[in-house]
Write a protein that holds these residues in place. Structure first.
Motif, PDB file in Angstrom:
ATOM      1  N   THR A 149      78.286 -28.587  70.480  1.00 31.14           N
ATOM      2  CA  THR A 149      77.358 -27.491  70.752  1.00 31.14           C
ATOM      3  C   THR A 149      78.098 -26.248  71.212  1.00 31.14           C
ATOM      4  O   THR A 149      77.807 -25.127  70.764  1.00 31.14           O
ATOM      5  CB  THR A 149      76.330 -27.917  71.816  1.00 31.14           C
ATOM      6  OG1 THR A 149      75.628 -29.082  71.361  1.00 31.14           O
ATOM      7  CG2 THR A 149      75.335 -26.796  72.077  1.00 31.14           C
ATOM      8  N   ILE A 153      78.254 -22.613  69.334  1.00 23.90           N
ATOM      9  CA  ILE A 153      77.905 -21.356  70.007  1.00 23.90           C
ATOM     10  C   ILE A 153      79.030 -20.342  69.839  1.00 23.90           C
ATOM     11  O   ILE A 153      78.789 -19.152  69.567  1.00 23.90           O
ATOM     12  CB  ILE A 153      77.604 -21.613  71.498  1.00 23.90           C
ATOM     13  CG1 ILE A 153      76.306 -22.417  71.633  1.00 23.90           C
ATOM     14  CG2 ILE A 153      77.495 -20.299  72.265  1.00 23.90           C
ATOM     15  CD1 ILE A 153      76.018 -22.878  73.048  1.00 23.90           C
ATOM     16  N   LEU A 322      70.961 -14.075  66.290  1.00 19.96           N
ATOM     17  CA  LEU A 322      70.386 -14.164  67.639  1.00 19.96           C
ATOM     18  C   LEU A 322      69.362 -15.287  67.727  1.00 19.96           C
ATOM     19  O   LEU A 322      69.284 -16.004  68.739  1.00 19.96           O
ATOM     20  CB  LEU A 322      69.744 -12.830  68.018  1.00 19.96           C
ATOM     21  CG  LEU A 322      70.710 -11.687  68.351  1.00 19.96           C
ATOM     22  CD1 LEU A 322      69.943 -10.378  68.528  1.00 19.96           C
ATOM     23  CD2 LEU A 322      71.507 -12.019  69.617  1.00 19.96           C
ATOM     24  N   ILE A 323      68.563 -15.448  66.685  1.00 18.88           N
ATOM     25  CA  ILE A 323      67.585 -16.547  66.655  1.00 18.88           C
ATOM     26  C   ILE A 323      68.295 -17.895  66.742  1.00 18.88           C
ATOM     27  O   ILE A 323      67.928 -18.770  67.544  1.00 18.88           O
ATOM     28  CB  ILE A 323      66.723 -16.466  65.384  1.00 18.88           C
ATOM     29  CG1 ILE A 323      65.805 -15.239  65.446  1.00 18.88           C
ATOM     30  CG2 ILE A 323      65.898 -17.745  65.200  1.00 18.88           C
ATOM     31  CD1 ILE A 323      65.037 -14.988  64.157  1.00 18.88           C
ATOM     32  N   HIS A 324      69.329 -18.072  65.931  1.00 18.77           N
ATOM     33  CA  HIS A 324      70.056 -19.343  65.943  1.00 18.77           C
ATOM     34  C   HIS A 324      70.756 -19.571  67.281  1.00 18.77           C
ATOM     35  O   HIS A 324      70.783 -20.701  67.782  1.00 18.77           O
ATOM     36  CB  HIS A 324      71.070 -19.374  64.804  1.00 18.77           C
ATOM     37  CG  HIS A 324      70.451 -19.403  63.452  1.00 18.77           C
ATOM     38  ND1 HIS A 324      69.491 -20.321  63.092  1.00 18.77           N
ATOM     39  CD2 HIS A 324      70.650 -18.614  62.350  1.00 18.77           C
ATOM     40  CE1 HIS A 324      69.124 -20.115  61.838  1.00 18.77           C
ATOM     41  NE2 HIS A 324      69.807 -19.088  61.369  1.00 18.77           N
ATOM     42  N   LEU A 325      71.327 -18.514  67.846  1.00 17.94           N
ATOM     43  CA  LEU A 325      72.017 -18.656  69.131  1.00 17.94           C
ATOM     44  C   LEU A 325      71.052 -19.120  70.217  1.00 17.94           C
ATOM     45  O   LEU A 325      71.390 -19.994  71.038  1.00 17.94           O
ATOM     46  CB  LEU A 325      72.670 -17.328  69.521  1.00 17.94           C
ATOM     47  CG  LEU A 325      73.483 -17.334  70.816  1.00 17.94           C
ATOM     48  CD1 LEU A 325      74.668 -18.283  70.705  1.00 17.94           C
ATOM     49  CD2 LEU A 325      73.961 -15.923  71.151  1.00 17.94           C
ATOM     50  N   PHE A 326      69.841 -18.577  70.221  1.00 15.35           N
ATOM     51  CA  PHE A 326      68.851 -18.965  71.226  1.00 15.35           C
ATOM     52  C   PHE A 326      68.463 -20.432  71.081  1.00 15.35           C
ATOM     53  O   PHE A 326      68.486 -21.198  72.058  1.00 15.35           O
ATOM     54  CB  PHE A 326      67.609 -18.077  71.113  1.00 15.35           C
ATOM     55  CG  PHE A 326      66.462 -18.543  71.966  1.00 15.35           C
ATOM     56  CD1 PHE A 326      66.438 -18.265  73.321  1.00 15.35           C
ATOM     57  CD2 PHE A 326      65.411 -19.263  71.409  1.00 15.35           C
ATOM     58  CE1 PHE A 326      65.381 -18.702  74.115  1.00 15.35           C
ATOM     59  CE2 PHE A 326      64.362 -19.707  72.185  1.00 15.35           C
ATOM     60  CZ  PHE A 326      64.346 -19.421  73.546  1.00 15.35           C
ATOM     61  N   PHE A 327      68.123 -20.839  69.864  1.00 10.40           N
ATOM     62  CA  PHE A 327      67.629 -22.202  69.685  1.00 10.40           C
ATOM     63  C   PHE A 327      68.743 -23.247  69.832  1.00 10.40           C
ATOM     64  O   PHE A 327      68.494 -24.346  70.322  1.00 10.40           O
ATOM     65  CB  PHE A 327      66.939 -22.342  68.327  1.00 10.40           C
ATOM     66  CG  PHE A 327      65.567 -21.747  68.287  1.00 10.40           C
ATOM     67  CD1 PHE A 327      64.495 -22.410  68.863  1.00 10.40           C
ATOM     68  CD2 PHE A 327      65.352 -20.507  67.699  1.00 10.40           C
ATOM     69  CE1 PHE A 327      63.223 -21.857  68.843  1.00 10.40           C
ATOM     70  CE2 PHE A 327      64.077 -19.944  67.675  1.00 10.40           C
ATOM     71  CZ  PHE A 327      63.007 -20.618  68.249  1.00 10.40           C
ATOM     72  N   SER A 329      71.539 -22.904  71.800  1.00 12.19           N
ATOM     73  CA  SER A 329      72.023 -22.974  73.180  1.00 12.19           C
ATOM     74  C   SER A 329      70.949 -23.370  74.175  1.00 12.19           C
ATOM     75  O   SER A 329      71.245 -24.013  75.189  1.00 12.19           O
ATOM     76  CB  SER A 329      72.625 -21.620  73.583  1.00 12.19           C
ATOM     77  OG  SER A 329      71.654 -20.584  73.467  1.00 12.19           O
ATOM     78  N   VAL A 330      69.696 -23.026  73.930  1.00 12.04           N
ATOM     79  CA  VAL A 330      68.628 -23.276  74.906  1.00 12.04           C
ATOM     80  C   VAL A 330      67.862 -24.550  74.576  1.00 12.04           C
ATOM     81  O   VAL A 330      67.622 -25.390  75.459  1.00 12.04           O
ATOM     82  CB  VAL A 330      67.660 -22.078  74.974  1.00 12.04           C
ATOM     83  CG1 VAL A 330      66.505 -22.370  75.937  1.00 12.04           C
ATOM     84  CG2 VAL A 330      68.409 -20.820  75.415  1.00 12.04           C
ATOM     85  N   ILE A 331      67.475 -24.734  73.309  1.00  9.57           N
ATOM     86  CA  ILE A 331      66.622 -25.863  72.928  1.00  9.57           C
ATOM     87  C   ILE A 331      67.434 -27.001  72.306  1.00  9.57           C
ATOM     88  O   ILE A 331      67.077 -28.165  72.442  1.00  9.57           O
ATOM     89  CB  ILE A 331      65.511 -25.391  71.971  1.00  9.57           C
ATOM     90  CG1 ILE A 331      64.660 -24.311  72.654  1.00  9.57           C
ATOM     91  CG2 ILE A 331      64.635 -26.551  71.521  1.00  9.57           C
ATOM     92  CD1 ILE A 331      63.563 -23.758  71.785  1.00  9.57           C
TER      93      ILE A 331
END
Length: 356
Positions: A149, A153, A322-327, A329-331
């Motif tokens: 992961t 990132i 940005l969408i991929h980075l959020f999902f 790293s966060v989800i």
């Protein structure tokens, strides 16, 4: 018996063998000329077959010391992105426009980040961290999963850096030799970092790379020659059509769509195999081959006039990133609904940016 008499049977055998080889080569040459008469379909088939076989050999490398995210980031992009490199070389050699290579790379990267990640997520779902059963709900995430992961990132962060560098260097409307040096240089530095990462990982695991990796590398080189020949003939065929024909006028967009087919095979296979980390890293890593490597390489030989569509393509790439980075790293997964939205966004991009 003299030396010449002793060697006479050997010379005769060599002559017969040479005659058979010449006959075989002539027959193969005849079949090849017949196949070339079927162009552009023969060149298209050669390109597709060699590209898919290159991807297959990379799948073998996963069991030889190049695993997971490292495989997707360091090795797979050279097979799936090799057609883009060869397209840049072939187009430059045949006097093509630099704006075409920029369009090609933008379409390629947008396709990777929207369609080729979104559609597998919609069909199979992409879980970076595999879902756990009720019995294992309290089981901690493994060290390897956390490392994959973090590597993913980092790969996504590099996407922002490379795309931002392209935007900054192209603000004056052109990319020249100095700009090409910068783009190629930062890509090579990124690859060196991954090489050392592989070496450190293998030392930590107390293992060495198999010598058969060299054999696979030679096979990839041979298949790459087939990819180059197929693309070179396709480009020559389209260039001969001249302006006014749809394939010539939309060469950047169409070539970008064509050259993501090997990536589509990668994405579908590894999504089906529940290896979302490789789906992500292979698609993002292939994007690094295009931006900055392909564009930088072309700029070393010819000045590129930045096309009007570049800013739109960069905005879509950064937004999807940005969408991929959020999902990730966060989800830790990409929901199916986001996969559907990314797939729809790809169609809208093509229509508004290149087909409208």
């Amino acid at each position: 018996m003299s030396d010449s008499g002793f060697l006479a049977p050997l010379f005769a055998y060599a002559d017969h063998a040479a005659a058979y080889c010449r006959a075989g080569l002539q027959q193969l040459s005849g079949w090849y000329r017949l196949a070339e008469a079927l162009d552009p379909w023969f060149s298209l088939a050669l390109f597709l077959v060699c590209s898919i076989l290159m991807v297959y050999r990379l799948n073998v490398l996963e069991r030889k010391g190049l695993e997971g995210t490292v495989l997707g980031t360091l090795v797979m992009p050279y097979a799936s992105g090799f057609p883009n490199l060869m397209f840049a070389f072939s187009l430059g050699r045949q006097g093509g426009s630099g704006s075409v290579i920029v369009e090609n790379c933008l379409v390629n990267n947008v396709t990777n980040l929207t369609l080729l990640i979104g559609l597998p997520a919609l069909i199979w779902s992409l879980n970076i961290i595999p879902s756990r059963s009720a019995k294992a709900v309290n089981k901690p995430v493994s060290k390897l999963q956390r490392l994959n992961t973090l590597s993913l990132i980092l790969t996504l962060v590099a996407l922002f850096f490379f795309t931002g560098a392209l935007w900054a260097l192209g603000r004056d409307g052109r990319l020249d030799f100095s700009d090409g040096l910068v783009l190629v240089g930062i890509f090579l530095f990124w690859q060196v970092l991954h090489v050392f990462d592989v070496l450190k990982y293998n030392i930590h695991q107390r293992r060495s790379l198999s010598w058969t990796i060299l054999v696979d590398a030679l096979l990839v080189v041979a298949l790459g020659a087939g990819v180059l020949h197929g693309i070179d003939r396709l480009v020559a065929w389209v260039m001969a059509l001249g302006p006014g024909f749809i394939l010539y006028d939309q060469l950047g967009m169409l070539s970008g769509c064509l050259m993501v087919l090997p990536n589509a095979v990668l994405a579908a296979y590894y999504a089906w195999a529940r290896r979302a980390d490789i789906v992500y890293s292979s698609q993002v890593g292939d994007g690094h081959i295009c931006i900055p490597m392909c564009i930088g390489l072309f700029a070393l030989f010819s000045v590129i006039q930045v096309p009007a569509q570049m800013n739109l393509g960069i905005m879509v790439i950064l937004g999807a990133g940005l969408i991929h980075l959020f999902f990730v790293s966060v989800i830790g997964r990409l929901p199916r609904i986001m996969g559907a939205l990314l797939t729809i966004a790809y169609g809208a991009f093509l229509y508004t940016g290149f087909m409208g």
